[in-house]
Design an enzyme around this catalytic site. Structure first.
Site, PDB file in Angstrom:
ATOM      1  N   ASP A 196       0.856  -1.178   0.000  1.00  0.00           N
ATOM      2  CA  ASP A 196       0.000   0.000   0.000  1.00  0.00           C
ATOM      3  C   ASP A 196       0.894   1.230   0.000  1.00  0.00           C
ATOM      4  OD1 ASP A 196      -2.908   0.940   0.343  1.00  0.00           O
ATOM      5  OD2 ASP A 196      -1.827   2.118   1.833  1.00  0.00           O
ATOM      6  N   ASP A 255      -3.061  -2.822   7.029  1.00  0.00           N
ATOM      7  CA  ASP A 255      -3.200  -2.319   8.401  1.00  0.00           C
ATOM      8  C   ASP A 255      -4.656  -2.170   8.830  1.00  0.00           C
ATOM      9  OD1 ASP A 255      -3.951  -0.202   6.845  1.00  0.00           O
ATOM     10  OD2 ASP A 255      -2.426   1.200   7.586  1.00  0.00           O
ATOM     11  N   ASP A 282      -8.328  -4.857   4.944  1.00  0.00           N
ATOM     12  CA  ASP A 282      -7.223  -5.632   4.380  1.00  0.00           C
ATOM     13  C   ASP A 282      -7.257  -7.094   4.795  1.00  0.00           C
ATOM     14  OD1 ASP A 282      -5.993  -3.416   3.098  1.00  0.00           O
ATOM     15  OD2 ASP A 282      -5.117  -2.793   4.999  1.00  0.00           O
TER      16      ASP A 282
END
Length: 786
Positions: free
Chosen positions: A312, A545, A549
């Site tokens: 990410d 995080d 996800d």
């Protein structure tokens, strides 16, 4: 309630609306008693008892305990030394998992902020766990939303990035939904709690993710296959040997049991299981020093095999913060005029977003209070304040602030091409009324901001490129912006980007392989991206995080939780970065490769014993001779030629890419040594029919097995480093000392001159035989690393 799907984000209007005075204390107590409170069951992972049970009650342990009981029954206590390996292996696995659990639990000890709730017409503060369905709560900028709530009044914006992956604040007003776990960025609300505890969107998503079966490690699969094979073969061979020695050869019970147990113990690669546990545990300790917590021991192994790493943007390449690069005045406004107006604008509200914090840091704030507010709205991408002098200032995305003008386009286009985020500040005559903005009277300036790059981002990405790991940068942001940021850190193929929101499922498969930057990725498609890559034959690691996800983390081969994320994401990941620096990942990969490559190197030593014990067990069921080894003799050979050397070899640095099929490679390396020992032991058994005692023949077989083990160790250590030379020389010296000074302890007989000549001939045969067979079995096998 009109809910889209059972895992969808809440929508529509609640069936029951609480009155303006809120619930009464009596109603709240009743709802709490009915289980409609906000106290969700916490997922703390396995309990201590479950961890102990998982490591203690294994098929591997059961086999060894049964064999130890059999030896104890006939009083062969000295032959039970192999149980030390079993105890060590169990302790290592248990202690490691309990350490990981303790660390995660400590991360959860965060202060719970009290919530303002309306009860009996009066406001009071309570713990989030004391809230119930139907409560009216008051929320302000900076507050975290404790449960899914329906906005009854107020307006503002929220940060839902941990839930949805979108980094931009989302505007909210009466009739909208606030999701648990998100944070109020601006404005204030009165909201009614609807889905509380386990019924909230975040908890439902987490619960559903538990159904995703995480992939097992290749190493674990291969080790389990070995254990399954041994388990199937061990019991019938052992029973057959026992019956043969008791019924056909008329040996006493103690001798028959000792011989049968020796065959079965030799077949169990208990040292390989221990080596794997110790090597991984040492890796865990080393990674802990680098602020990386390993929650699943085999997470190290899977990361070592990774060839695609999904990242990410925020938390990896960028810190999540922004910096103001420049102010570009438009029309007659000077830069100082623009700074002063920005100060008025920033002083009028709470600057909780990274963008506004960056501007505040650059220009400061004034203390003037606005007369009207237009809060940031993600759909129109702008906000505004009106002041007492009749002016209104509007700040936001240029296309939304003043779309009909071309005055800003050239400068904004140039800044955007450099990867900068551009905002337009305009002045309007008049005030904000009923949520409507007055028309723009003049542009003031463009404000260019930049994502703050992590200091070591370029170095870290360069490492992965050198190691042949393909990077995929996944973001909910505009792929063009993400691509420009990736270019700033010299990311390979950063110009290959795609807007995932525009792709069909079929187009997605082709786009994922071809492109590096994947923008506008929704939470629902993150897992799909991972699965597409895996279907294409890749070993995929995923960083994350947020709660959004978790499905992708669980579906990946190796899951890595970034710092500062949700508790649920921490529990879902195999590896947890405790520090805030992405630069730790190369060290994790290096450590994984060290562990796995060294286990691959040393595992063949263990399987030599397993293979020749299996072959000899089969032969001696039918041969008119006693099994040539005792358990303690196998312990001697395996300790000095397998166990001790392998642990030293497992600690060596080794950063090579993991190659080849583990099981096939170690079997091909083990076959030559196993065949040599089998042939030597059979020859020794034949000599028993020429008048040599069983004890002498057992000594010949044991010492031949020692020579074969040392030759296999020599081949494994080649090419020699100082460490490998020391390990090989130490094993040779230790074996000589054991054979000369501890013969009686290991039941080794003293040989005559003729017997020593036979022993030397067997050793010479072994030294020539192993390299020759090694070349033959490895010829033409591409997936075998010798």
């Amino acid at each position: 309630m009109d809910e889209r799907v059972h895992l969808g984000i809440p929508s529509g209007v609640p069936e029951v609306l609480t009155g303006a005075e809120g619930l009464s204390e009596e109603q709240a107590a009743k709802l709490l008693a009915e289980g409609l409170g906000n106290d969700a069951v916490r997922d703390d992972g396995r309990t201590v008892a479950e961890i102990v049970a998982k490591n203690l009650f294994t098929w591997f342990n059961l086999l060894n305990v049964l064999l130890a009981v059999a030896l104890a029954f006939v009083g062969a206590w000295r032959n039970m030394l192999f149980m030390g390996v079993v105890v060590s292996n169990t302790l290592i696995g248990t202690i490691q998992e309990m350490r990981a659990r303790k660390t995660v639990m400590q991360l959860k000890l965060l202060a719970e902020t009290d919530v303002t709730v309306l009860r009996d017409g009066a406001s009071k503060t309570v713990s989030p766990r004391a809230l119930v369905r139907g409560d009216l709560i008051m929320l302000h900028a900076g507050d975290q939303i404790p449960a899914d709530a329906y906005v009854r009044s107020g307006y503002g914006s929220t940060d839902e990035s941990l839930l949805t992956g979108e980094s931009d604040p989302v505007s909210k007003s009466e009739g909208d939904w606030l999701l648990s776990g998100s944070v109020i960025v601006s404005g204030s609300f009165t909201a009614q709690l609807v889905y509380v505890g386990e019924a909230s969107y975040a908890n439902r998503l987490t619960k559903n993710a538990r159904k995703i079966k995480p992939p097992k490690s290749a190493l674990m699969n291969d080790l389990n296959r070995i254990v399954r094979f041994v388990s199937i073969a061990l019991i019938p061979i052992g029973i057959a040997l026992l019956v043969k020695q008791l019924v056909i050869m008329h040996e006493d019970l103690a001798t028959a049991v000792t011989g049968a147990v020796a065959a079965m113990v030799g077949m169990i690669p208990e040292g390989l299981i221990l080596l794997t546990s110790v090597a991984l545990a040492v890796g865990v300790v080393r990674l802990g020093r680098r602020q990386t917590l390993v929650q699943e021991l085999y997470g190290i192994e899977t990361l070592a095999r990774v060839d695609v790493l999904c990242l990410d943007k925020t938390g990896t390449i960028t810190t999540g913060d922004m910096t103001m690069e420049q102010i570009l005045p438009l029309s007659e406004a000077s830069e100082e005029d623009c700074r002063n107006i920005l100060r008025r604008f920033l002083g009028a509200g709470e600057n909780l977003s990274p963008t506004l914090r960056a501007l505040e840091h650059a220009v400061g704030t004034a203390t003037e209070q606005p007369t009207a507010v237009f809060p940031f709205d993600s759909t129109v991408k702008k906000s505004a304040y009106s002041f007492a002098d009749g002016n209104t200032y509007i700040l936001g995305a240029p296309n939304f602030v003043w779309p009909e003008s071309d005055m800003w386009r050239a400068a904004a286009g140039e800044a955007t091409a450099q990867g900068l985020r551009v905002l337009l500040l305009c002045e309007a005559q008049g005030t904000i009324e009923d949520g409507k903005l007055p028309p723009v009277s003049r542009p003031l300036c463009l404000v260019a901001l930049n994502d703050t790059l992590r200091a070591n981002a370029e170095q870290t990405l360069g490492y992965f490129a050198e190691q042949g790991v393909t990077l995929k940068l996944i973001s909910g942001d505009d792929p063009r912006t993400v691509s420009a940021i990736a270019s700033r850190v010299q990311m390979k193929d950063a110009d290959r980007w795609v807007d995932v929101s525009e792709l069909t499922e079929e187009q997605l498969k082709d786009a994922v392989e071809k492109n590096t930057v994947l923008g506008r990725v929704t939470p629902e498609r993150k897992r799909a991206l991972v699965e597409v890559l895996k279907e294409a034959g890749h070993t995929v690691a995923m960083t994350g995080d947020g709660v959004n996800d978790i499905p992708a983390l669980k579906a990946s081969d190796c899951s890595i939780a970034m710092p500062g994320g949700s508790d649920a994401a921490r529990h879902a990941a195999q590896l947890l970065l405790l520090g805030a620096d992405f630069v730790a990942l190369p060290a994790v990969v290096d450590e994984g490769r060290r562990v796995i490559n060294n286990i691959n190197r040393a595992a063949s030593l263990f399987l030599v014993k397993t293979l020749y014990s299996f072959l000899l067990g089969l032969f001696f069921i039918f041969l008119p001779a006693a099994y040539p080894f005792q358990p303690i003799q196998l312990t001697l050979v395996s300790t000095l030629t397998i166990g001790a050397p392998s642990f030293f070899l497992a600690l060596e640095p080794n950063r090579e890419r993991v190659r080849g099929n583990f099981l096939r490679s170690v079997l091909m390396r083990a076959i030559p040594g196993a065949l040599a020992v089998t042939l030597c032991a059979l020859f020794a058994a034949v000599m028993e029919h020429f008048g040599w005692s069983h004890e002498v023949c057992s000594t010949l077989a044991t010492q031949s097995a020692a020579v074969a083990g040392l030759v296999t160790l020599f081949v494994t250590c080649f090419p020699f480093s100082k460490m490998r030379a020391f390990v090989f020389a130490g094993s040779c010296v230790a074996m000589v000392i054991a054979v000369i000074f501890f013969r009686d302890f290991f039941f080794l007989s003293t040989l005559t001159g003729t017997q020593w000549l036979v022993q030397i001939a067997l050793a010479a045969f072994t030294i020539a035989f192993i390299p020759l067979i090694r070349q033959i079995v490895g010829r033409g096998k591409k997936d075998v690393v010798l």
